[in-house]
Design a protein around this motif. Structure first.
Motif, PDB file in Angstrom:
ATOM      1  N   VAL A  28       0.846  -1.206   0.000  1.00  0.00           N
ATOM      2  CA  VAL A  28       0.000   0.000   0.000  1.00  0.00           C
ATOM      3  C   VAL A  28       0.874   1.244   0.000  1.00  0.00           C
ATOM      4  O   VAL A  28       0.627   2.209  -0.725  1.00  0.00           O
ATOM      5  N   LEU A  29       1.967   1.218   0.784  1.00  0.00           N
ATOM      6  CA  LEU A  29       2.801   2.413   0.880  1.00  0.00           C
ATOM      7  C   LEU A  29       3.655   2.614  -0.358  1.00  0.00           C
ATOM      8  O   LEU A  29       3.849   3.737  -0.797  1.00  0.00           O
ATOM      9  N   THR A  30       4.189   1.530  -0.945  1.00  0.00           N
ATOM     10  CA  THR A  30       5.152   1.678  -2.037  1.00  0.00           C
ATOM     11  C   THR A  30       4.561   1.443  -3.408  1.00  0.00           C
ATOM     12  O   THR A  30       5.284   1.554  -4.388  1.00  0.00           O
ATOM     13  N   GLY A  31       3.268   1.053  -3.478  1.00  0.00           N
ATOM     14  CA  GLY A  31       2.721   0.661  -4.767  1.00  0.00           C
ATOM     15  C   GLY A  31       2.897   1.735  -5.813  1.00  0.00           C
ATOM     16  O   GLY A  31       2.585   2.898  -5.562  1.00  0.00           O
ATOM     17  N   PRO A  32       3.443   1.393  -6.975  1.00  0.00           N
ATOM     18  CA  PRO A  32       3.773   2.465  -7.918  1.00  0.00           C
ATOM     19  C   PRO A  32       2.535   3.182  -8.450  1.00  0.00           C
ATOM     20  O   PRO A  32       2.600   4.374  -8.703  1.00  0.00           O
ATOM     21  N   ARG A  33       1.414   2.475  -8.587  1.00  0.00           N
ATOM     22  CA  ARG A  33       0.251   3.143  -9.161  1.00  0.00           C
ATOM     23  C   ARG A  33      -0.958   2.912  -8.259  1.00  0.00           C
ATOM     24  O   ARG A  33      -0.908   2.149  -7.307  1.00  0.00           O
ATOM     25  N   ALA A  34      -2.041   3.577  -8.604  1.00  0.00           N
ATOM     26  CA  ALA A  34      -3.218   3.564  -7.728  1.00  0.00           C
ATOM     27  C   ALA A  34      -3.842   2.170  -7.665  1.00  0.00           C
ATOM     28  O   ALA A  34      -4.309   1.741  -6.608  1.00  0.00           O
ATOM     29  N   GLN A  35      -3.835   1.435  -8.775  1.00  0.00           N
ATOM     30  CA  GLN A  35      -4.485   0.124  -8.740  1.00  0.00           C
ATOM     31  C   GLN A  35      -3.717  -0.861  -7.866  1.00  0.00           C
ATOM     32  O   GLN A  35      -4.318  -1.748  -7.262  1.00  0.00           O
ATOM     33  N   ASP A  36      -2.390  -0.693  -7.760  1.00  0.00           N
ATOM     34  CA  ASP A  36      -1.612  -1.528  -6.838  1.00  0.00           C
ATOM     35  C   ASP A  36      -2.039  -1.285  -5.398  1.00  0.00           C
ATOM     36  O   ASP A  36      -2.182  -2.222  -4.607  1.00  0.00           O
ATOM     37  N   ARG A  37      -2.260  -0.024  -5.088  1.00  0.00           N
ATOM     38  CA  ARG A  37      -2.668   0.292  -3.713  1.00  0.00           C
ATOM     39  C   ARG A  37      -4.043  -0.252  -3.407  1.00  0.00           C
ATOM     40  O   ARG A  37      -4.298  -0.748  -2.295  1.00  0.00           O
ATOM     41  N   PHE A  85     -14.110   4.127  -9.149  1.00  0.00           N
ATOM     42  CA  PHE A  85     -13.508   5.461  -9.216  1.00  0.00           C
ATOM     43  C   PHE A  85     -12.333   5.485 -10.183  1.00  0.00           C
ATOM     44  O   PHE A  85     -12.169   6.419 -10.961  1.00  0.00           O
ATOM     45  N   LEU A  86     -11.504   4.446 -10.162  1.00  0.00           N
ATOM     46  CA  LEU A  86     -10.360   4.399 -11.070  1.00  0.00           C
ATOM     47  C   LEU A  86     -10.822   4.292 -12.513  1.00  0.00           C
ATOM     48  O   LEU A  86     -10.173   4.793 -13.428  1.00  0.00           O
ATOM     49  N   MET A  87     -11.937   3.616 -12.726  1.00  0.00           N
ATOM     50  CA  MET A  87     -12.422   3.392 -14.091  1.00  0.00           C
ATOM     51  C   MET A  87     -13.084   4.650 -14.648  1.00  0.00           C
ATOM     52  O   MET A  87     -12.801   5.051 -15.771  1.00  0.00           O
ATOM     53  N   ARG A  88     -13.970   5.289 -13.871  1.00  0.00           N
ATOM     54  CA  ARG A  88     -14.821   6.335 -14.424  1.00  0.00           C
ATOM     55  C   ARG A  88     -14.509   7.712 -13.881  1.00  0.00           C
ATOM     56  O   ARG A  88     -15.015   8.687 -14.410  1.00  0.00           O
ATOM     57  N   GLY A  89     -13.764   7.807 -12.765  1.00  0.00           N
ATOM     58  CA  GLY A  89     -13.539   9.108 -12.176  1.00  0.00           C
ATOM     59  C   GLY A  89     -14.624   9.548 -11.218  1.00  0.00           C
ATOM     60  O   GLY A  89     -14.504  10.579 -10.588  1.00  0.00           O
ATOM     61  N   GLU A  90     -15.694   8.728 -11.101  1.00  0.00           N
ATOM     62  CA  GLU A  90     -16.759   9.008 -10.153  1.00  0.00           C
ATOM     63  C   GLU A  90     -17.236   7.692  -9.588  1.00  0.00           C
ATOM     64  O   GLU A  90     -17.088   6.653 -10.222  1.00  0.00           O
ATOM     65  N   VAL A  91     -17.806   7.715  -8.393  1.00  0.00           N
ATOM     66  CA  VAL A  91     -18.312   6.482  -7.804  1.00  0.00           C
ATOM     67  C   VAL A  91     -19.783   6.304  -8.157  1.00  0.00           C
ATOM     68  O   VAL A  91     -20.209   5.263  -8.638  1.00  0.00           O
TER      69      VAL A  91
ATOM     70  N   THR B  90     -14.787  -8.201  -7.485  1.00  0.00           N
ATOM     71  CA  THR B  90     -13.909  -7.059  -7.227  1.00  0.00           C
ATOM     72  C   THR B  90     -12.655  -7.119  -8.082  1.00  0.00           C
ATOM     73  O   THR B  90     -12.207  -6.105  -8.622  1.00  0.00           O
ATOM     74  N   LEU B  91     -12.090  -8.333  -8.238  1.00  0.00           N
ATOM     75  CA  LEU B  91     -10.837  -8.395  -8.997  1.00  0.00           C
ATOM     76  C   LEU B  91     -11.087  -8.166 -10.476  1.00  0.00           C
ATOM     77  O   LEU B  91     -10.236  -7.588 -11.165  1.00  0.00           O
ATOM     78  N   THR B  92     -12.259  -8.593 -10.996  1.00  0.00           N
ATOM     79  CA  THR B  92     -12.559  -8.281 -12.390  1.00  0.00           C
ATOM     80  C   THR B  92     -12.735  -6.785 -12.590  1.00  0.00           C
ATOM     81  O   THR B  92     -12.225  -6.216 -13.569  1.00  0.00           O
ATOM     82  N   LEU B  93     -13.456  -6.149 -11.666  1.00  0.00           N
ATOM     83  CA  LEU B  93     -13.621  -4.694 -11.756  1.00  0.00           C
ATOM     84  C   LEU B  93     -12.271  -3.989 -11.738  1.00  0.00           C
ATOM     85  O   LEU B  93     -12.004  -3.086 -12.546  1.00  0.00           O
ATOM     86  N   LEU B  94     -11.398  -4.425 -10.814  1.00  0.00           N
ATOM     87  CA  LEU B  94     -10.099  -3.776 -10.674  1.00  0.00           C
ATOM     88  C   LEU B  94      -9.225  -4.002 -11.909  1.00  0.00           C
ATOM     89  O   LEU B  94      -8.546  -3.084 -12.383  1.00  0.00           O
TER      90      LEU B  94
END
Lengths: 93, 147
Positions: A28-37, A85-91, B90-94
């Protein structure tokens, strides 16, 4: 004899799960991108649920089961919302 | 944990084995999350903990509480069913979100999206005439014609 066996194995399992939570927190702390976190946060939630189940076995109370269920529910909801949120920019659109 | 003194030895042994197995699997999955190289490789590792890891601990908990209370304690099945249903969702969405982000940024390591059907026919015709590759049709690398 069963007392010592069970207490030592649950203790060892809790050490394993603590290490697993530390690994996930490092990601979580070092993940290079948002999806890793987000993925590491999901793993952290699952490890916390397993940790609470082992606490339930250790103490013999079913109270921990409910906490574990709530953590699993919150993990699902938060990961789904963060993926949206990562996909669309909104929840909620 | 004085309640464990009431347990028979075989129940204690099986419970200990399943608890250790589940915790070790969760730890191996999280270690893979820390060590593997790219995001799409990393996505495989924690599923070890979310399926078999939590399943083993749930089996151990069910067995322990069923013997302790001398009745079937099956409410742990709720967590098992819930995890089995929600983890793929969840993993498919991610994964789809990560793929979308990588394609928007034009990274090379992700596969290109399949072209829509009418473009595919045009591409096939084009490929038949002058040998142009159909991979050149991507929404991210073409100028947006809606604007």
């Amino acid at each position: 004899m069963s007392l010592t066996l069970l207490s030592w194995s649950v203790f060892l399992a809790q050490i394993f799960l603590g290490l697993a939570m530390v690994f996930a927190a490092c990601r979580v702390l070092t993940g290079p991108r948002a999806q890793d976190r987000v993925l590491a946060l999901d793993t952290l939630y699952v490890n916390a649920a397993i940790m609470l189940l082992t606490f339930g076995i250790r103490t013999g109370e079913t109270l921990y089961f409910e906490a574990s269920l709530i953590i699993a529910l919150l993990g699902f909801v938060s990961t789904a919302a963060l993926s949206k949120f990562l996909m669309r920019g909104e929840v909620i659109e | 944990m004085s309640h464990a003194a009431d347990l028979p030895a075989w129940v204690a042994v099986i419970t200990a084995l399943f608890v250790l197995l589940g915790a070790a699997l969760a730890m191996i999955g999280s270690f893979g999350l820390l060590r593997l190289g790219s995001f799409y490789e990393r996505m495989h590792a924690p599923t070890l903990g979310t399926t078999l890891g939590i399943g083993s601990v749930l089996i151990a908990s069910m067995l322990c509480f069923s013997v302790l209370q001398t009745r079937f304690v099956l409410h742990e099945l709720l967590i098992a069913v819930f995890m089995v249903i929600t983890t793929p969702i969840t993993l498919t969405l991610l994964a789809r979100a990560a793929l979308y982000r990588d394609r928007i940024e034009g990274r090379d390591e992700v596969p290109l999206p399949p072209p829509p059907p009418e473009c595919r026919e045009d591409a096939a015709r084009e490929a038949g005439s002058d040998g142009d590759s159909p991979r050149s049709i991507t929404p991210s690398r073409q100028p947006d014609d809606r604007s």
